[in-house]
Design an enzyme around this catalytic site. Structure first.
Site, mmCIF file in Angstrom:
data_model
loop_
_atom_site.group_PDB
_atom_site.id
_atom_site.type_symbol
_atom_site.label_atom_id
_atom_site.label_comp_id
_atom_site.label_asym_id
_atom_site.label_seq_id
_atom_site.Cartn_x
_atom_site.Cartn_y
_atom_site.Cartn_z
ATOM 1 N N LYS A 184 3.090 -7.549 -11.138
ATOM 2 C CA LYS A 184 3.511 -8.352 -9.985
ATOM 3 C C LYS A 184 2.273 -8.676 -9.155
ATOM 4 O O LYS A 184 1.760 -7.838 -8.431
ATOM 5 C CB LYS A 184 4.525 -7.613 -9.097
ATOM 6 C CG LYS A 184 5.163 -8.613 -8.124
ATOM 7 C CD LYS A 184 5.642 -8.027 -6.819
ATOM 8 C CE LYS A 184 4.574 -7.901 -5.782
ATOM 9 N NZ LYS A 184 4.023 -9.170 -5.254
ATOM 10 N N GLU A 259 -5.474 2.083 -5.530
ATOM 11 C CA GLU A 259 -6.798 1.606 -5.071
ATOM 12 C C GLU A 259 -6.554 0.860 -3.771
ATOM 13 O O GLU A 259 -5.972 -0.216 -3.776
ATOM 14 C CB GLU A 259 -7.427 0.666 -6.107
ATOM 15 C CG GLU A 259 -7.677 1.292 -7.467
ATOM 16 C CD GLU A 259 -8.807 2.303 -7.474
ATOM 17 O OE1 GLU A 259 -9.455 2.495 -6.434
ATOM 18 O OE2 GLU A 259 -9.012 2.931 -8.521
ATOM 19 N N CYS A 293 -12.290 -5.091 -0.608
ATOM 20 C CA CYS A 293 -11.999 -3.697 -0.246
ATOM 21 C C CYS A 293 -13.293 -2.935 -0.055
ATOM 22 O O CYS A 293 -13.387 -2.039 0.775
ATOM 23 C CB CYS A 293 -11.163 -3.046 -1.333
ATOM 24 S SG CYS A 293 -11.955 -3.083 -2.954
ATOM 25 N N GLU A 392 -9.471 -1.849 9.140
ATOM 26 C CA GLU A 392 -9.894 -2.824 8.139
ATOM 27 C C GLU A 392 -9.412 -4.207 8.555
ATOM 28 O O GLU A 392 -8.227 -4.417 8.756
ATOM 29 C CB GLU A 392 -9.297 -2.469 6.764
ATOM 30 C CG GLU A 392 -9.799 -3.375 5.665
ATOM 31 C CD GLU A 392 -9.130 -3.131 4.314
ATOM 32 O OE1 GLU A 392 -7.906 -2.929 4.277
ATOM 33 O OE2 GLU A 392 -9.843 -3.166 3.300
HETATM 34 P P1 NAD Z 1 -0.910 -5.687 0.360
HETATM 35 O O1 NAD Z 1 -0.857 -4.208 0.347
HETATM 36 O O2 NAD Z 1 -0.290 -6.429 1.476
HETATM 37 O O3 NAD Z 1 -0.233 -6.275 -0.970
HETATM 38 C C1 NAD Z 1 -0.664 -5.892 -2.260
HETATM 39 C C2 NAD Z 1 0.454 -6.148 -3.244
HETATM 40 O O4 NAD Z 1 1.530 -5.260 -2.951
HETATM 41 C C3 NAD Z 1 1.038 -7.548 -3.200
HETATM 42 O O5 NAD Z 1 1.329 -7.952 -4.511
HETATM 43 C C4 NAD Z 1 2.311 -7.357 -2.389
HETATM 44 O O6 NAD Z 1 3.304 -8.312 -2.646
HETATM 45 C C5 NAD Z 1 2.745 -5.984 -2.874
HETATM 46 N N1 NAD Z 1 3.632 -5.237 -1.983
HETATM 47 C C6 NAD Z 1 3.695 -5.274 -0.634
HETATM 48 N N2 NAD Z 1 4.622 -4.394 -0.182
HETATM 49 C C7 NAD Z 1 5.147 -3.794 -1.279
HETATM 50 C C8 NAD Z 1 6.139 -2.778 -1.467
HETATM 51 N N3 NAD Z 1 6.731 -2.205 -0.448
HETATM 52 N N4 NAD Z 1 6.430 -2.391 -2.725
HETATM 53 C C9 NAD Z 1 5.796 -2.946 -3.779
HETATM 54 N N5 NAD Z 1 4.860 -3.920 -3.668
HETATM 55 C C10 NAD Z 1 4.524 -4.326 -2.423
HETATM 56 O O7 NAD Z 1 -2.449 -6.035 0.180
HETATM 57 P P2 NAD Z 1 -3.109 -7.464 0.184
HETATM 58 O O8 NAD Z 1 -3.066 -7.995 1.588
HETATM 59 O O9 NAD Z 1 -2.549 -8.280 -0.923
HETATM 60 O O10 NAD Z 1 -4.613 -7.091 -0.221
HETATM 61 C C11 NAD Z 1 -5.557 -6.655 0.686
HETATM 62 C C12 NAD Z 1 -5.678 -5.144 0.674
HETATM 63 O O11 NAD Z 1 -5.963 -4.688 -0.651
HETATM 64 C C13 NAD Z 1 -6.837 -4.655 1.525
HETATM 65 O O12 NAD Z 1 -6.448 -3.522 2.248
HETATM 66 C C14 NAD Z 1 -7.891 -4.280 0.493
HETATM 67 O O13 NAD Z 1 -8.834 -3.332 0.948
HETATM 68 C C15 NAD Z 1 -7.057 -3.768 -0.621
HETATM 69 N N6 NAD Z 1 -7.807 -3.819 -1.889
HETATM 70 C C16 NAD Z 1 -8.218 -2.648 -2.454
HETATM 71 C C17 NAD Z 1 -8.976 -2.676 -3.628
HETATM 72 C C18 NAD Z 1 -9.501 -1.409 -4.282
HETATM 73 O O14 NAD Z 1 -9.895 -1.464 -5.446
HETATM 74 N N7 NAD Z 1 -9.526 -0.285 -3.581
HETATM 75 C C19 NAD Z 1 -9.302 -3.905 -4.208
HETATM 76 C C20 NAD Z 1 -8.863 -5.071 -3.581
HETATM 77 C C21 NAD Z 1 -8.105 -5.028 -2.426
#
Ligand code: NAD
Length: 500
Positions: A184, A259, A293, A392
């Protein structure tokens, strides 16, 4: 402007289950996909509801329980993984164009990310072909051997900031070991994801091994993570989401690899090679439109070089080429979506209220009629306890803090709920060794920015994650151990029920 007309976005993005796009149900819910450079709706995704998620999990389950993929000779599985890599590369221009349209990332950066996506499959093909077990012969008359088996069906959830690089990593780490999955992606970035999954199948991936569902987290994501048919969750995204995903998966006793977010310290000592540190600090916060990230978003400067560093950093930040993401010369494109732009810019007022000095930027960039363009922004914070140093923002926004001693630098670096990476710029062995030992972060980069060694464990301490991607660590997460014990000679057993 400059958008290749041959690669326009498809009008509708359906799910992709068991090797084909799913027909669009009447009355299904559509979500617009917006190009952040033009603010125009370029496509719609059809949100997968619980029923469609169930179809996807059922397909992945069947491919795992009955299909060829987990039982395939590793040579054949490797050939398909290599074919996927080649197919992604031979369609790189199309994938790149789609990725630019929905993310706003500069085309030059996206091209590297397509290569990285291809590399993920090659690397995990090799890792999977080298997985081995153990034998134990110490106990007399017994041979015990330990085999590694694929774990099952993965629920894989990806963010929007680098969809191809990150979703491909999730998929490659999962399927290389013989697992199947449901992916997803973020609801903001479905375009390249559908094409990527189609290309997996064009490369020969059997049906049902990778299934794709689209939709919002609280609808599609929740249905997927809570489904009883999955065996594990691989998640890349924000820390608050990671928390709810782990709670839901924990309820069903499903393991998670998470992650998550970061607020990484980028420490520049007086002893650093000044120019290298300056280049590295600018890349560390403004590359990928600041949406990383692993961004070095807290820049800790030792007092001796602080003034000169800030002056030159600001001069360079002001000349970063903010432009249309399809333009080859663009260094920074628009941020991903409107609410995110507002979120990042809201920290300017927060910073000023907390006593920080706005050094540069802080507004929507001039010269654009449309698009979520932000000026490269930097503030000097009065201390590390401020929100601009603790939270962040995930945008092109650097927060400077000044320190005096090595001990101060390490203490400040560790004063964070996160612990993803840390950058250290120094020519002094003690400074680098002490930072390497004492900073609580999953990765320490010494005199280099953004160097991702794919074989090595990658992941965070504290709220930056649980578990690690990487060669041995992914094998550990995505396989089960099985212990088999066999006697050499027939064993003498107590014979219950023979005394009468
Ligand atoms: P997000 O957490 O809002 O969403 C990530 C994914 O989770 C999306 O596909 C979203 O639809 C899904 N999601 C949201 N709520 C959910 C739930 N309750 N159950 C299941 N799925 C759910 O993150 P974002 O805004 O898409 O991305 C940015 C974040 O990702 C930042 O905090 C960034 O640091 C982090 N990130 C971490 C890494 C790493 O490798 N550590 C890499 C890239 C991004």
């Amino acid at each position: 402007m400059n958008q290749p007309t041959s690669f326009t976005a498809p009008q509708q993005i359906p799910s992709f289950i068991n090797g084909m796009s799913t027909p669009l149900r009447a009355g299904g819910f559509d979500i617009p996909v917006i190009d952040p450079a033009s603010e125009e709706v370029v496509s719609h995704l059809r949100e997968a509801d619980a029923g469609e998620v169930d179809l996807a999990v059922t397909a992945a389950r069947k491919a795992f329980d009955e299909g060829l993929w987990p039982r395939m000779d590793i040579k054949d599985r490797k050939d398909i993984l290599y074919a996927i890599s080649e197919t992604l590369l031979s369609n790189a221009e199309e994938l790149s164009a789609l990725e630019v349209i929905h993310t706003g990332l500069p085309i030059s950066a996206v091209r590297h990310q397509v290569k990285r996506a291809a590399e993920n499959f090659e690397m995990f093909a090799e890792v999977a072909s080298n997985v081995s077990g153990q034998t134990y012969t110490q106990t007399k008359n017994y041979l015990t051997y330990v085999t590694r088996e694929p774990k099952g069906v993965g629920a894989l959830i990806a963010p929007w900031n680098a969809p191809l690089a990150l979703a491909s990593m999730r998929v490659a780490t999962c399927i290389a070991f013989g697992n199947t999955c449901v992916l997803k992606p973020s609801e903001y970035t479905p375009l390249s994801m559908l094409r990527m999954v189609e290309l997996f199948h064009e490369a020969g991936l059997p049906n049902g091994v990778v299934n794709l569902v689209n939709g919002r987290g609280h609808v599609t994501g929740v249905s997927l993570v809570g489904h009883q048919g999955i065996d594990m969750v691989g998640f890349t995204g924000g820390s608050p989401t990671g928390r709810s995903i782990m709670a839901a998966a924990g309820h069903n006793l499903k393991p998670c690899i998470l992650e998550l977010g970061g607020k990484s310290a980028n420490i520049v000592f007086d002893s650093a090679d000044f120019e290298q540190a300056l280049d590295g600090a600018l890349l560390g916060i403004y590359a990928n439109n600041g949406q990383m990230c692993l961004a070095g978003s807290r820049i800790l400067l030792q007092r001796g070089i602080a003034d000169r560093f800030i002056e030159q950093f600001v001069a360079r930040a002001k000349t970063i080429r903010v432009g249309h993401p399809m333009s080859e010369s663009t260094e920074m494109g628009p941020v991903a979506y409107k609410k995110h732009m507002e979120h990042v810019l809201s920290y300017v007022d927060i910073a000023v209220q907390e006593g920080a000095t706005l050094l540069t930027g802080g507004r929507r960039a001039d010269g654009f009629d449309k698009g979520y363009y932000i000026e490269p922004t930097a503030v000097l914070a009065p201390n590390n306890k401020t929100r601009v140093c603790q939270e962040e923002m995930f945008g092109p926004f650097a927060s400077f803090v000044i320190f005096d001693t090595l001990e101060d630098a390490i203490r400040i670096a560790n004063e964070s709920p996160f612990g993803l990476v840390s950058y250290v710029w120094s020519q002094n062995l003690t400074e680098t060794m002490r930072c390497s030992r004492d900073i609580r972060a999953g990765v320490i980069w010494v005199n280099t920015p953004l160097m991702r060694e794919l074989r090595a464990p990658f992941g965070g301490y504290k709220e930056s994650g649980i578990g690690r991607d990487g060669a041995t660590t992914s094998a550990e997460f995505f396989t089960e151990y099985k212990t088999t014990t066999i006697p050499i000679d027939p064993v003498k057993m107590a014979r219950l029920g023979t005394s009468a």
